[in-house]
Design an enzyme around this catalytic site. Sequence first.
Site, mmCIF file in Angstrom:
data_model
loop_
_atom_site.group_PDB
_atom_site.id
_atom_site.type_symbol
_atom_site.label_atom_id
_atom_site.label_comp_id
_atom_site.label_asym_id
_atom_site.label_seq_id
_atom_site.Cartn_x
_atom_site.Cartn_y
_atom_site.Cartn_z
ATOM 1 N N GLU A 91 12.073 66.837 16.967
ATOM 2 C CA GLU A 91 11.935 65.400 17.281
ATOM 3 C C GLU A 91 11.336 64.651 16.080
ATOM 4 O OE1 GLU A 91 11.243 63.924 21.046
ATOM 5 O OE2 GLU A 91 11.908 65.732 22.096
ATOM 6 N N THR A 95 21.225 67.423 16.968
ATOM 7 C CA THR A 95 21.175 68.182 15.709
ATOM 8 C C THR A 95 22.434 69.022 15.511
ATOM 9 O OG1 THR A 95 18.785 68.298 15.917
ATOM 10 C CG2 THR A 95 19.812 69.897 14.440
ATOM 11 N N ARG A 109 -18.237 87.085 23.144
ATOM 12 C CA ARG A 109 -18.228 88.028 22.025
ATOM 13 C C ARG A 109 -19.571 87.980 21.279
ATOM 14 N NH1 ARG A 109 -15.981 92.511 19.775
ATOM 15 N NH2 ARG A 109 -15.828 92.363 17.512
ATOM 16 N N ILE A 132 19.645 73.611 20.350
ATOM 17 C CA ILE A 132 19.613 72.708 21.497
ATOM 18 C C ILE A 132 18.787 73.320 22.643
ATOM 19 C CG2 ILE A 132 21.008 71.365 23.130
ATOM 20 C CD1 ILE A 132 21.243 70.597 20.056
ATOM 21 N N THR A 133 17.638 72.687 22.903
ATOM 22 C CA THR A 133 16.734 73.136 23.964
ATOM 23 C C THR A 133 17.437 73.015 25.324
ATOM 24 O OG1 THR A 133 14.852 72.360 22.684
ATOM 25 C CG2 THR A 133 14.492 72.681 25.057
HETATM 26 P P1 FAD Z 1 15.961 69.512 7.635
HETATM 27 O O1 FAD Z 1 16.316 68.142 8.069
HETATM 28 O O2 FAD Z 1 16.932 70.264 6.812
HETATM 29 O O3 FAD Z 1 14.562 69.443 6.879
HETATM 30 C C1 FAD Z 1 14.081 70.500 6.039
HETATM 31 C C2 FAD Z 1 12.823 70.000 5.330
HETATM 32 O O4 FAD Z 1 13.150 68.868 4.512
HETATM 33 C C3 FAD Z 1 11.734 69.513 6.297
HETATM 34 O O5 FAD Z 1 10.466 69.840 5.782
HETATM 35 C C4 FAD Z 1 11.899 68.001 6.290
HETATM 36 O O6 FAD Z 1 10.697 67.315 6.617
HETATM 37 C C5 FAD Z 1 12.301 67.773 4.841
HETATM 38 N N1 FAD Z 1 13.041 66.518 4.666
HETATM 39 C C6 FAD Z 1 14.276 66.202 5.122
HETATM 40 N N2 FAD Z 1 14.599 64.946 4.762
HETATM 41 C C7 FAD Z 1 13.536 64.446 4.098
HETATM 42 C C8 FAD Z 1 13.225 63.193 3.485
HETATM 43 N N3 FAD Z 1 14.095 62.161 3.498
HETATM 44 N N4 FAD Z 1 12.030 63.069 2.861
HETATM 45 C C9 FAD Z 1 11.132 64.078 2.851
HETATM 46 N N5 FAD Z 1 11.352 65.274 3.430
HETATM 47 C C10 FAD Z 1 12.533 65.465 4.043
HETATM 48 N N6 FAD Z 1 17.677 69.113 18.189
HETATM 49 C C11 FAD Z 1 18.375 68.483 19.186
HETATM 50 O O7 FAD Z 1 19.235 67.655 18.936
HETATM 51 N N7 FAD Z 1 18.118 68.778 20.511
HETATM 52 C C12 FAD Z 1 17.192 69.685 20.881
HETATM 53 O O8 FAD Z 1 16.998 69.917 22.075
HETATM 54 C C13 FAD Z 1 16.443 70.378 19.857
HETATM 55 N N8 FAD Z 1 15.562 71.358 20.177
HETATM 56 C C14 FAD Z 1 14.998 72.122 19.181
HETATM 57 C C15 FAD Z 1 14.254 73.255 19.516
HETATM 58 C C16 FAD Z 1 13.754 74.084 18.507
HETATM 59 C C17 FAD Z 1 12.983 75.316 18.887
HETATM 60 C C18 FAD Z 1 13.975 73.757 17.144
HETATM 61 C C19 FAD Z 1 13.455 74.624 16.025
HETATM 62 C C20 FAD Z 1 14.702 72.632 16.808
HETATM 63 C C21 FAD Z 1 15.229 71.805 17.817
HETATM 64 N N9 FAD Z 1 16.045 70.717 17.504
HETATM 65 C C22 FAD Z 1 16.741 70.060 18.501
HETATM 66 C C23 FAD Z 1 16.356 70.413 16.103
HETATM 67 C C24 FAD Z 1 15.233 69.690 15.370
HETATM 68 O O9 FAD Z 1 15.119 68.371 15.841
HETATM 69 C C25 FAD Z 1 15.534 69.789 13.882
HETATM 70 O O10 FAD Z 1 15.254 71.133 13.510
HETATM 71 C C26 FAD Z 1 14.703 68.823 13.060
HETATM 72 O O11 FAD Z 1 15.156 67.505 13.263
HETATM 73 C C27 FAD Z 1 14.735 69.126 11.559
HETATM 74 O O12 FAD Z 1 16.037 69.291 11.112
HETATM 75 P P2 FAD Z 1 16.400 70.598 10.224
HETATM 76 O O13 FAD Z 1 15.860 71.771 10.936
HETATM 77 O O14 FAD Z 1 17.845 70.547 9.945
HETATM 78 O O15 FAD Z 1 15.564 70.416 8.906
#
Ligand code: FAD
Length: 388
Positions: free
Chosen positions: A368, A126, A273, A157-158
Site C-alpha cells: 500500500e 500490482t 526474566r 494479491i492478498t
Molecule cells: P518497487 O516498486 O519495484 O520498489 C522497489 C524499491 O524501489 C522500493 O524500496 C521503493 O520504495 C523504491 N522506489 C520505487 N519507486 C521509487 C521512487 N520514485 N523514488 C524512490 N524510491 C522508489 N498489491 C495489490 O495490488 N494488492 C494486494 O492485495 C497486495 N498485497 C500484497 C501483499 C504482500 C505480502 C506484498 C509483499 C505485496 C502486496 N501487494 C499488493 C504489492 C505491493 O503493494 C507492492 O509490493 C508495493 O507497491 C511495492 O511494489 P514493488 O514490490 O514492485 O516494489
Amino acid sequence: MNLELTEEQSAVRDLAAAFTDREIVPYAAQWDRDESVDRAIVGKLAKLGFLGLTLPEEYGGSGGDHLAYCLVLEELGRGDSAVRGIVSVSLGLVGKSINAYGTEEQKRQWLPRLTSGEALGCFGLTEPGTGSDAANLSTRAVRDGDHWLITGAKTFITNGTWADVALVFARTGSPDAPDQRGHRGITAFLVPTDLPGFTRTEIHGKLGLRGQATAALALDAVRVPDSARLGEVGKGFTVAMAALAKGRMSVAAGCVGIARACLEAAVRYAGEREQFGKPIASHQLVQQLLSGIAVDVEAARLLTWQVADRIDRGLPFATESSMAKLFASEAAVRAANDALQVFGGYGFIDEYPVGKYLRDARVMTLYEGTSQIHQLLIGRALTGVNAF
Ligand code: FAD
C-alpha cells in the site's frame, strides 16, 4: 478531536479484543507455521459484523464509524496481521470501493455476500512489472460489444486464492494521454474469480504474513459484461487511489496492533526474566527499549485516529493517511525489533511470538505504498513538486 471513545466505540473494541484473545491469539503461531490461517475465521469475523463495518445496513453492513473500524483492526492486528489483512482487503479495499463507486445492482450483487463472509474480495492492482508505479500497469481490457475481454497478470494479491471477486484494474486507454482531469486510461472491473481464463497461483515462502493467501493472478481474455465495470471508463485509477487512501489508515491501525503486541509481550517477559540477580525490567537500558515502544504505540495510534476522525467529519485525509501509514509501519518494525532485543536469544526462536511480529511488521513498510512512496506523497503535498 475528542479522544474519548463513545460507548459504541468502546463496546466494539471490547468485542474485538475478546474475539482476538479467544479466536486468534491461541492459533496464530500454528497458522504461521502451516502457511494458512484457518478459513473458518472468515465466518467468525462476519458473524460479529467485522466484515461490514462502516457499510450501510441495507447491504448487510454493520454501520459504525471509521474510528470503530480502526479499533477493530488494531485488535485483529495485535492477534495476527494475516487475519487483519483479510478484513482490510475484502472490506476495506473491495467492499468500500463497491459502496463508493458501484451501481445499485453491483452493491446488491456483492455487498451482502462480502459482509456475510459468503464471499471474499481481493484487490488486483500490482503487476510483475509495476509496483510503486502502479499507474503504468499493462493489464488490458478490450471492448467486445457489451462485454470486455481482460488479459494480463497481477502479483502479490492478498486473499488472491480465497477470493470470489477480484477488483481488477486494467488499461483501456493510453498512459501517455491522461484526460483533462489527469485520469490515465485505467478502468476498474469486478471480476468473479471462477470465470474461464482466470487462474490463481498461491505464492509460498513469504517472510511474514505467512498465514495469508497471497497469489499471482493470470487473466487470459476473461470476458465480463459491461455491468461488471466499477465506475466510469478511464477513471479506475481514481477508484484505486481512493481505496488506498483509506486502506493506508487500516494498515496503520494494524501496525498499532503489532506494536502493542510487542509492548505487552516485552513488558511481561522483562518482569519474569532475571539476570544479574533481578528482573531485566529493572535494568535502565531495558526500560529504555520498553519506553521507546510505548511512545511509538501512542504516536502511531494518534496519527491513525486523526485520519479516521477526518474521514468521519468529511475532511481531506489523504496526506494524513500517508503520514499515519509511514510512521506506524516504521514504528511497528522498530517495536518488533526492540521487543526481540528484550527477549534476547529467546526472541530468535518461534516458541515466543516476537520473531513473528518482526516478520509480519516488515511488509507493512512495503505494501500500500512503500515508505519512500509515502515520503514522496507527503513531500509533494508540502512543496507542490512531484518528485516521483
Ligand atoms: P518497487 O516498486 O519495484 O520498489 C522497489 C524499491 O524501489 C522500493 O524500496 C521503493 O520504495 C523504491 N522506489 C520505487 N519507486 C521509487 C521512487 N520514485 N523514488 C524512490 N524510491 C522508489 N498489491 C495489490 O495490488 N494488492 C494486494 O492485495 C497486495 N498485497 C500484497 C501483499 C504482500 C505480502 C506484498 C509483499 C505485496 C502486496 N501487494 C499488493 C504489492 C505491493 O503493494 C507492492 O509490493 C508495493 O507497491 C511495492 O511494489 P514493488 O514490490 O514492485 O516494489
